[in-house]
Design an enzyme around this catalytic site. Sequence first.
Site, PDB file in Angstrom:
ATOM      1  N   LYS A  93      10.643   3.578   2.655  1.00  0.00           N
ATOM      2  CA  LYS A  93      10.592   5.021   2.828  1.00  0.00           C
ATOM      3  C   LYS A  93      11.150   5.624   1.344  1.00  0.00           C
ATOM      4  CE  LYS A  93      10.069   7.624   6.072  1.00  0.00           C
ATOM      5  NZ  LYS A  93      10.045   8.168   7.430  1.00  0.00           N
ATOM      6  N   ASP A 118       1.427  10.440   3.799  1.00  0.00           N
ATOM      7  CA  ASP A 118       2.368  11.261   4.721  1.00  0.00           C
ATOM      8  C   ASP A 118       1.319  12.139   5.301  1.00  0.00           C
ATOM      9  OD1 ASP A 118       4.500  12.313   5.749  1.00  0.00           O
ATOM     10  OD2 ASP A 118       5.374  13.194   4.218  1.00  0.00           O
ATOM     11  N   CYS A 124      13.653  44.348  10.567  1.00  0.00           N
ATOM     12  CA  CYS A 124      13.849  45.688  10.622  1.00  0.00           C
ATOM     13  C   CYS A 124      12.750  46.371  11.439  1.00  0.00           C
ATOM     14  CB  CYS A 124      13.546  46.049   9.317  1.00  0.00           C
ATOM     15  SG  CYS A 124      13.422  47.941   9.217  1.00  0.00           S
ATOM     16  N   CYS A 153      15.381  50.198   4.092  1.00  0.00           N
ATOM     17  CA  CYS A 153      15.220  51.672   4.620  1.00  0.00           C
ATOM     18  C   CYS A 153      16.788  52.119   5.452  1.00  0.00           C
ATOM     19  CB  CYS A 153      14.166  51.767   5.525  1.00  0.00           C
ATOM     20  SG  CYS A 153      14.288  50.909   6.965  1.00  0.00           S
ATOM     21  N   GLU A 181       0.619  -1.405   0.333  1.00  0.00           N
ATOM     22  CA  GLU A 181       0.195   0.029   0.057  1.00  0.00           C
ATOM     23  C   GLU A 181       0.838   1.266   0.059  1.00  0.00           C
ATOM     24  OE1 GLU A 181      -2.052  -0.271   3.568  1.00  0.00           O
ATOM     25  OE2 GLU A 181      -2.653  -2.287   3.235  1.00  0.00           O
ATOM     26  N   LYS A 215       2.070   4.537   1.631  1.00  0.00           N
ATOM     27  CA  LYS A 215       2.320   5.138   2.901  1.00  0.00           C
ATOM     28  C   LYS A 215       1.839   6.482   2.665  1.00  0.00           C
ATOM     29  CE  LYS A 215       6.019   5.648   6.393  1.00  0.00           C
ATOM     30  NZ  LYS A 215       5.276   6.360   7.319  1.00  0.00           N
ATOM     31  N   TYR A 252      -6.726   2.305   6.960  1.00  0.00           N
ATOM     32  CA  TYR A 252      -5.859   1.321   6.472  1.00  0.00           C
ATOM     33  C   TYR A 252      -5.635   0.173   7.554  1.00  0.00           C
ATOM     34  CZ  TYR A 252      -2.523   4.485   8.373  1.00  0.00           C
ATOM     35  OH  TYR A 252      -1.839   5.313   9.180  1.00  0.00           O
ATOM     36  N   CYS A 293      18.643  47.255   7.107  1.00  0.00           N
ATOM     37  CA  CYS A 293      17.510  46.874   6.435  1.00  0.00           C
ATOM     38  C   CYS A 293      17.990  47.127   4.920  1.00  0.00           C
ATOM     39  CB  CYS A 293      16.255  47.524   6.734  1.00  0.00           C
ATOM     40  SG  CYS A 293      14.946  47.340   5.728  1.00  0.00           S
ATOM     41  N   CYS A 340       9.647  52.077   7.319  1.00  0.00           N
ATOM     42  CA  CYS A 340      10.320  51.269   6.266  1.00  0.00           C
ATOM     43  C   CYS A 340       9.307  51.024   5.111  1.00  0.00           C
ATOM     44  CB  CYS A 340      10.670  50.004   6.973  1.00  0.00           C
ATOM     45  SG  CYS A 340      11.321  48.705   5.736  1.00  0.00           S
TER      46      CYS A 340
HETATM   47  S1  IVH Z   1      -0.190   0.458   8.835  1.00  0.00           S
HETATM   48  C1  IVH Z   1       0.899  -1.130  13.147  1.00  0.00           C
HETATM   49  N1  IVH Z   1      -0.643   1.473   6.460  1.00  0.00           N
HETATM   50  O1  IVH Z   1       2.882   5.398   8.857  1.00  0.00           O
HETATM   51  C2  IVH Z   1       1.088  -0.234  12.271  1.00  0.00           C
HETATM   52  N2  IVH Z   1       0.456   2.990   8.043  1.00  0.00           N
HETATM   53  O2  IVH Z   1       5.489   5.283   9.839  1.00  0.00           O
HETATM   54  C3  IVH Z   1      -0.012   0.093  11.224  1.00  0.00           C
HETATM   55  N3  IVH Z   1       0.978   5.075   7.399  1.00  0.00           N
HETATM   56  O3  IVH Z   1       2.042   4.463  11.994  1.00  0.00           O
HETATM   57  C4  IVH Z   1       0.164   1.054  10.421  1.00  0.00           C
HETATM   58  N4  IVH Z   1       0.409   5.000   5.460  1.00  0.00           N
HETATM   59  O4  IVH Z   1       0.724   6.709  10.751  1.00  0.00           O
HETATM   60  C5  IVH Z   1      -0.111   1.745   7.797  1.00  0.00           C
HETATM   61  N5  IVH Z   1      -0.859   2.288   4.270  1.00  0.00           N
HETATM   62  C6  IVH Z   1      -0.436   2.395   5.691  1.00  0.00           C
HETATM   63  C7  IVH Z   1       0.147   3.841   6.174  1.00  0.00           C
HETATM   64  C8  IVH Z   1       0.463   3.698   7.365  1.00  0.00           C
HETATM   65  C9  IVH Z   1       0.947   5.683   6.302  1.00  0.00           C
HETATM   66  C10 IVH Z   1       1.757   5.778   8.823  1.00  0.00           C
HETATM   67  C11 IVH Z   1       0.890   5.306  10.069  1.00  0.00           C
HETATM   68  C12 IVH Z   1       2.111   4.612  10.712  1.00  0.00           C
HETATM   69  C13 IVH Z   1       3.359   5.310  10.181  1.00  0.00           C
HETATM   70  C14 IVH Z   1       4.525   4.656  10.194  1.00  0.00           C
END
Ligand code: IVH
Length: 694
Positions: free
Chosen positions: A325, A119, A437, A422, A115, A117, A238, A419, A443
């Site tokens: 990551k 942010d 400043c 001015c 999946e 991740k 998720y 500055c 200014c």
């Molecule tokens: S699963 C038991 N799935 O990334 C842990 N986390 O750096 C379950 N995050 O704590 C987390 N996308 O806040 C999971 N598809 C995804 C995610 C995800 C973002 C975040 C989440 C996690 C952190 C870890």
Amino acid sequence: MHMEKGQVNIRINELRDIINDANRRYYVENSPILSDYEFDMLLKELEALERQYPEFITPDSPTQKVGSDRKREFEQYPHRYPMLSLGNTYDMTEVEAFADRAVKGIGNSFTFSCELKFDGTAICLTYRNGRLYRALTRGDGSVGDDVTANVRNISNIPQELTAPAGFEPSQQKPAPWPEEFEIRGEIYMPWAAFDRLNQEREKDDEQPFANPRNAASGSLKLIDSSMVTNRGLECTLYHILGEALPYQTHDEALKAAESWGLPVSDKRKICRTIDEIEDFITYWNTERKNLPFATDGIVIKVNELPYQEELGYTAKFPRWAVAYKFKAEQALTKLISIDYQVGRTGAVTPVANLEPVQLSGTVVKRASLHNEEQMRIHDIHIGDYVYVEKGGEIIPKITGVELSQRGPDVVLPHFPQTCPDCGTELIRDEEEAKAFCPNQGGCPTQIKGRLIHFLSRKAMNVIAGDATIEQLFNRALVWNVADFYELRKEHLLTLEGWKERSAERFLGSLEESKKTPFERVLYALGIRYVGEATAKGVAAHFGNIDAIASASMDDLLKVDDVGQVIAESIYEYFRDEANMEVISRLKGYGLRFEMDERPEKLSATLEGKTIVISGNFSIPRDEMKALIVAHGGKNSGSISKKTSYLLAGEKAGPEKLKKAEALDVPIISENEFMGMLAINVEDHVTEDNEPTLF
Ligand code: IVH
């Protein structure tokens, strides 16, 4: 590298300090000081040293716990299941090692769910009987902040689940969802909303958020829930948890959640082999740039739930999942020169001019150097080759220098002492590492900036381009914001290209602006650090400008979300005679300097009573607070000897209950409270004879 044991201990403590500080800046202040990569590398170094020298491990080491985002303004509740983080890596071979470990533990007849991740900031939602019951942040992993009221303002989180198509409710058939379950996910801010928010913040001289993740967690923790609505937050879920859930796989559970109307990402794939996982990672490493939101990696999870259980957890992470990551994209280019820009509030910011370079699809020519301290830390020289990164800010930032490419003719830049606009000597704010400043009144850039801000859409909303304001200033027709209201048609007709009609329109718009509500007038004044939200809070708290002007530092600090820095700024603003004179002139022109009449009081039943509420009620907490105020009472967040009652709802905070008992503060239930107001309830009967509280 070999280190003496004493040195190891010193380094361990040093790493812990840096990491703890970085955690605080990241989770609590939403303004990170390290990149994710730098942070992860320091944490890995600390982990390695502690592994080698376990005698130095302490229970409070940052390797033993997740960073905490808890804020004192929110009620806190324990998580039913600890809210853990994920083990992460930037290295594909470690993903392979993870897969190997899984095979060793559970054999090879299982699959992986891959999946995105997201942010953002983690959230845990509890649904009871198909309704959203509570939303908690991760907090420190075992106790989270209750942000339910704010989460209710996020548009794609359903308050109520919907039955999948074809489901017929009947007496025999139970609801399609478990009676109670938790579902976890991420609250994030899509790029478009993030850019919009930061543009507004920059215009208001508020610190822009460093990235959408900080913007999301900052927004989720706004004290005024109604402000969350406009932040454009979204949610993706998720991970489902609950007692005896009827699903065999993670994928099946997510599909079920999706069928109840919960937001689940479709950018998932079930992979059988490490090659398939690698393909998924490679694909998204490029394709993620076309997504409307930020992602920082790929999460790989064992899909079969019984196997997840078998693999279990370490103290911090599940053994059934890992995060790969992505590294932030960087470009290397030459630093040609540095401009020092003066903002509306006088802050002087260094901005680098770069040899144009391609970065994530756009050509970058300018980048922020933040402040003098950052320039020193990175040892920036003009002529250096520097790394630029897009953190999501409007202009990219410089993250380092490639020393191996430093030529003999590089020049050390000197941050100006005066500055650039001015010539006034700059003032250094050590704590914020910023230069200002101080010549607010003289200014030109600051004056023009204030004039532009005053008329802007979210302030007085007067239709005028920046160029018009610049002309008015250059012709000495306006010097401060009060001068706008002295302008006559004949003045405007002297401006280039102005005709009768444009002049009339402008004057009409100025006249109209006199109706602007007080909170926006306060924002329009351009007090440093007082953005839209703060102005709203301060205006509502004090009710009128005179009360704000005479407020002490202590009074100012009582306002939600006003800390030392903002309080000082407000306090000083009203101690400046020139500002007071402008305000007095604006009052004379008829601008509004007090709040509209407060909502009519329903009764005085609670006059003189201070009530603290805790837990959940049959109505949302915000409504409960409003009800207290409408009946003449005061709502307070913490219990003291002066508290009249603790109004305790379902799952009231144990700490609050304990404190109330210790201080002999009577604890009342929702029913008892409603009983107190009963006479008034009868007074408010709607047409269909249903009692209503408002
Ligand atoms: S699963 C038991 N799935 O990334 C842990 N986390 O750096 C379950 N995050 O704590 C987390 N996308 O806040 C999971 N598809 C995804 C995610 C995800 C973002 C975040 C989440 C996690 C952190 C870890």
